[in-house]
Design a protein around this motif. Structure first.
Motif, PDB file in Angstrom:
ATOM      1  N   SER A   8      24.355   9.381  25.877  1.00  0.00           N
ATOM      2  CA  SER A   8      24.871  10.774  25.487  1.00  0.00           C
ATOM      3  C   SER A   8      23.591  11.507  24.368  1.00  0.00           C
ATOM      4  O   SER A   8      22.808  10.740  23.884  1.00  0.00           O
ATOM      5  CB  SER A   8      26.275  10.983  24.932  1.00  0.00           C
ATOM      6  OG  SER A   8      25.808  10.340  23.525  1.00  0.00           O
ATOM      7  N   VAL A   9      23.651  12.809  24.531  1.00  0.00           N
ATOM      8  CA  VAL A   9      22.510  13.356  23.645  1.00  0.00           C
ATOM      9  C   VAL A   9      22.843  13.201  22.055  1.00  0.00           C
ATOM     10  O   VAL A   9      21.967  13.022  21.512  1.00  0.00           O
ATOM     11  CB  VAL A   9      22.319  14.830  24.021  1.00  0.00           C
ATOM     12  CG1 VAL A   9      21.522  15.550  23.015  1.00  0.00           C
ATOM     13  CG2 VAL A   9      21.921  15.096  25.361  1.00  0.00           C
ATOM     14  N   LYS A  10      24.187  13.135  21.881  1.00  0.00           N
ATOM     15  CA  LYS A  10      24.645  12.858  20.458  1.00  0.00           C
ATOM     16  C   LYS A  10      23.972  11.444  20.095  1.00  0.00           C
ATOM     17  O   LYS A  10      23.510  11.107  19.111  1.00  0.00           O
ATOM     18  CB  LYS A  10      26.000  13.144  20.313  1.00  0.00           C
ATOM     19  CG  LYS A  10      26.560  12.939  18.881  1.00  0.00           C
ATOM     20  CD  LYS A  10      28.006  13.467  18.880  1.00  0.00           C
ATOM     21  CE  LYS A  10      28.387  13.390  17.439  1.00  0.00           C
ATOM     22  NZ  LYS A  10      29.795  13.485  17.417  1.00  0.00           N
ATOM     23  N   GLN A  15      20.137   7.634  17.364  1.00  0.00           N
ATOM     24  CA  GLN A  15      19.334   6.542  17.296  1.00  0.00           C
ATOM     25  C   GLN A  15      17.869   6.839  16.834  1.00  0.00           C
ATOM     26  O   GLN A  15      17.308   6.419  16.166  1.00  0.00           O
ATOM     27  CB  GLN A  15      19.123   6.192  18.780  1.00  0.00           C
ATOM     28  CG  GLN A  15      18.320   4.830  18.840  1.00  0.00           C
ATOM     29  CD  GLN A  15      18.099   4.567  20.439  1.00  0.00           C
ATOM     30  OE1 GLN A  15      17.462   5.347  21.033  1.00  0.00           O
ATOM     31  NE2 GLN A  15      18.516   3.370  20.807  1.00  0.00           N
ATOM     32  N   LEU A  16      17.490   8.099  17.017  1.00  0.00           N
ATOM     33  CA  LEU A  16      16.049   8.681  16.453  1.00  0.00           C
ATOM     34  C   LEU A  16      16.433   8.795  15.211  1.00  0.00           C
ATOM     35  O   LEU A  16      15.219   8.522  14.312  1.00  0.00           O
ATOM     36  CB  LEU A  16      15.731  10.007  17.319  1.00  0.00           C
ATOM     37  CG  LEU A  16      15.740   9.733  18.786  1.00  0.00           C
ATOM     38  CD1 LEU A  16      15.214  11.187  19.220  1.00  0.00           C
ATOM     39  CD2 LEU A  16      14.183   8.811  18.877  1.00  0.00           C
ATOM     40  N   GLN A  17      17.350   9.323  14.507  1.00  0.00           N
ATOM     41  CA  GLN A  17      17.724   9.427  12.981  1.00  0.00           C
ATOM     42  C   GLN A  17      17.608   8.071  12.335  1.00  0.00           C
ATOM     43  O   GLN A  17      16.704   7.814  11.433  1.00  0.00           O
ATOM     44  CB  GLN A  17      18.751  10.206  12.724  1.00  0.00           C
ATOM     45  CG  GLN A  17      18.895  11.512  13.040  1.00  0.00           C
ATOM     46  CD  GLN A  17      20.055  12.322  12.917  1.00  0.00           C
ATOM     47  OE1 GLN A  17      21.145  11.633  12.679  1.00  0.00           O
ATOM     48  NE2 GLN A  17      20.234  13.604  13.004  1.00  0.00           N
TER      49      GLN A  17
END
Length: 607
Positions: A8-10, A15-17
């Protein structure tokens, strides 16, 4: 190859954070990232609303965030001495906003302007200041710091346990800044407590007086600064008030920019800022009084003849400007030895009880923010050696300056002591950074109920078209009328920017152009006596003699444009030099629009 699981986008964002957090941790180690917008979940739980460079932990708001690229080569953190204040709850902020819209302002009586120090600080209560706990040379630095931290937390617990947040004023919660005060008091032979003459009771904590004159056995000199902003009769009344209640005090009157009080003041000059040409620090009023006080304290133990000779040279060579109008070079005076004491308060060096060591008297300058400590040092030296700003917390660590070979000055960062003052009064006193106030409207209402702001600024009520009609005012109305007059508009909807207008009004009050002066108890009944007092006449004559006169009265008055008072730009406030340091000429009639206020073309910028 197995198919990847849908993401999902969330989840991708999280994950990027986390990936950025891991990289930042590997690169920066223990570097503080309080101004990061994409912090980890743990930091987001402790910090909110980081758009203004603040971080909030346990209801403490940290102000004046400085950009940091990690610790310096000596381990110096630029945010180490930031202002730490208790954060106002959202419910309290919303309640004040509603009151600013609904509460009709009523002018208060003259008796309300009388401040009694016993009501502000309640001597004998827990409204004290933190003391340095006992220590010995056998203790390590870590043990000393841990002991001081525990003692400081106990100090805060007593205060917050005895008073609710609604009753308490803003006061310093940063232990690092209190350590600076401890070190200054330990190394000083004479302590100068600088106060603002408009509200000296606000800046005079009785606990500090008892500690310095009692436990330390030092002499305390009370400096009533900025006496040019108050009537001479009020200055004399405050001087006698402190002499009566605190007999061990030495009271000195001081101002770095004296003016002749006999010169009539134009009420329409509220929006005009005087800019003196040349080197105005040498015209300071008060260095000779301070010298006499120090001579009475040292009683010949220190040779202060070099200081007296320096004052004589400054008086003889004082000038406001040269014939060409160009500013004199500030570096043409004798060199001043400057010592930056960045980490001295952390080291267990021990209090030095040897007075006047090596024939040198050390004078420590302490006080609240924005009372003019750095300006006082510039006035004593005779030229600018300390950077000054109207932003509280500009002086971040104490420094020492050799005024003469036998006189050493020590500049301490401003400290806010706990009291029961209204927080609106503290904002008007310049204790809280105006650009970071969450709710400035009630402070404007506090000001407008004590001085006629509407009349001084010629404001027209926003809900009335006929200026002759009387209409009740609230704090929000004043801010909206000022925004309309100055042309302050929001970027998107072009509505009146009341927040920016409120900040502009508060800056006028802090600068002294909307001057709110408080009185000692009983001043209203004895006002005639103080006006005819011999010392009042002497002060008027002295200010007229020291202030600019004749050809030296070349002051450039520039009406402030709306761009001069932008709120929310902390860097501009921090970089702004003190009064008399700038020399920006007024734009010529034929100059381009870039340097002028566009609203002046429509006639909306006139008072």
């Amino acid at each position: 190859m197995p198919r990847k699981k849908p993401f999902s986008v969330k989840q991708k964002k999280k994950q990027l954070q986390d990936k950025r957090e891991r990289k930042r941790g590997l690169q920066d180690g223990l570097r503080s990232s309080s101004n990061s917008r994409s912090g980890s979940r743990e930091r987001r739980g402790e910090q909110t609303d980081t758009s203004d460079g603040e971080s909030v932990t346990h209801h403490i708001r940290r102000l004046n965030q400085q950009p940091s690229q990690g610790l310096g080569p000596r381990g110096y953190d630029p945010n180490r001495y930031r202002l730490h204040f208790e954060r106002d709850s959202r419910e309290e902020v919303e309640r004040r906003k509603r009151a600013a819209r609904e509460q009709v302002l009523q002018p208060v009586s003259a008796e309300v302007l009388e401040l009694d120090i016993r009501e502000v600080y309640q001597p004998g209560s827990v409204l004290d200041f933190p003391r340095r706990p006992p220590w010995s040379y056998e203790m390590s630095k870590e043990q000393l710091m841990s002991q001081e931290e525990r003692s400081f937390q106990e100090y805060l617990g007593k205060i917050h346990g005895a008073y609710s947040s609604e009753k308490l004023s803003y006061f310093e919660h940063n232990l690092e800044t209190w350590r600076q005060l401890w070190r200054v008091l330990e190394m000083s032979d004479i302590v100068l407590l600088i106060t603002d003459i408009r509200h000296p009771v606000v800046n005079f904590p009785p606990a500090l007086y008892e500690y310095v004159t009692g436990e330390l056995g030092l002499s305390l000199v009370l400096v009533l600064n900025k006496v040019d902003l108050a009537p001479p009769a009020l200055v004399v009344a405050w001087k006698h008030y402190f002499h009566q209640h605190y007999p061990q005090l030495h009271v000195v009157l001081f101002t770095s920019f004296p003016r002749d009080p006999r010169t009539p003041q134009d009420p329409s000059s509220v929006l005009k800022k005087s800019r003196r040409r040349g080197r105005g620090w040498t015209r300071a009023l008060g260095p000779e009084q301070l010298l006499r006080a120090c001579e009475a304290i040292t009683v010949g133990k220190v040779d202060l003849s070099s200081w007296r000779e320096k004052i004589a040279r400054d008086v003889a060579g004082a000038t406001w400007g040269n014939g060409s109008g160009e500013e004199e070079d500030e570096e043409d005076g004798p060199a001043v030895l400057v010592e930056q004491q960045t980490d001295s308060a952390m080291e267990p060096t021990g209090p030095t009880r040897e007075r006047y060591k090596d024939g040198v008297v050390t004078i420590g300058c302490v006080g609240f923010p924005n009372v003019g400590k750095s300006s006082l040092i510039n006035g004593l030296v005779g030229r600018k050696v300390v950077s000054v700003s109207r932003t509280p917390g500009h002086t971040r660590y104490f420094q020492t300056y050799f005024l003469t070979p036998s006189v050493k000055l020590c500049d301490c960062p401003g400290l806010i002591f706990p009291s029961l003052l209204p927080r609106q009064l503290q904002v008007l006193a310049g204790i809280y950074p105006i650009a970071q106030i969450q709710e400035p409207y009630t402070a404007v209402g506090y000001l407008a109920s004590r001085i006629p702001v509407q009349a001084l600024l010629h404001l027209r009520h926003p809900e009335t078209e006929d200026p002759s009609m009387e209409h009740p005012w609230c704090a929000w109305d004043i801010c909206e009328a000022w925004a309309e007059k100055r042309g302050y508009k929001t970027a998107k909807a072009a509505r009146n920017d009341v927040y920016r207008a409120a900040n502009s009004l508060l800056r006028l009050a802090v600068d002294g152009r909307l001057s709110l002066c408080f009185h000692p108890p009983g001043y209203s009944e004895q006002k005639g006596t103080w006006e005819s007092h011999p010392e009042t006449t002497e002060l008027v004559v002295l200010q007229g003699r020291v202030g600019p006169a004749g050809d030296e009265e070349e002051e450039e008055e520039e009406e402030l444009s709306s761009s001069c008072e932008e709120e929310g730009e902390e860097d501009r406030d921090a970089d702004e030099e003190g009064e008399g340091d700038e020399d920006t000429p007024t734009s010529a009639p034929g100059s381009s629009l870039a340097g002028r206020n566009p609203y002046a073309l429509l006639g909306e910028d006139e008072c």
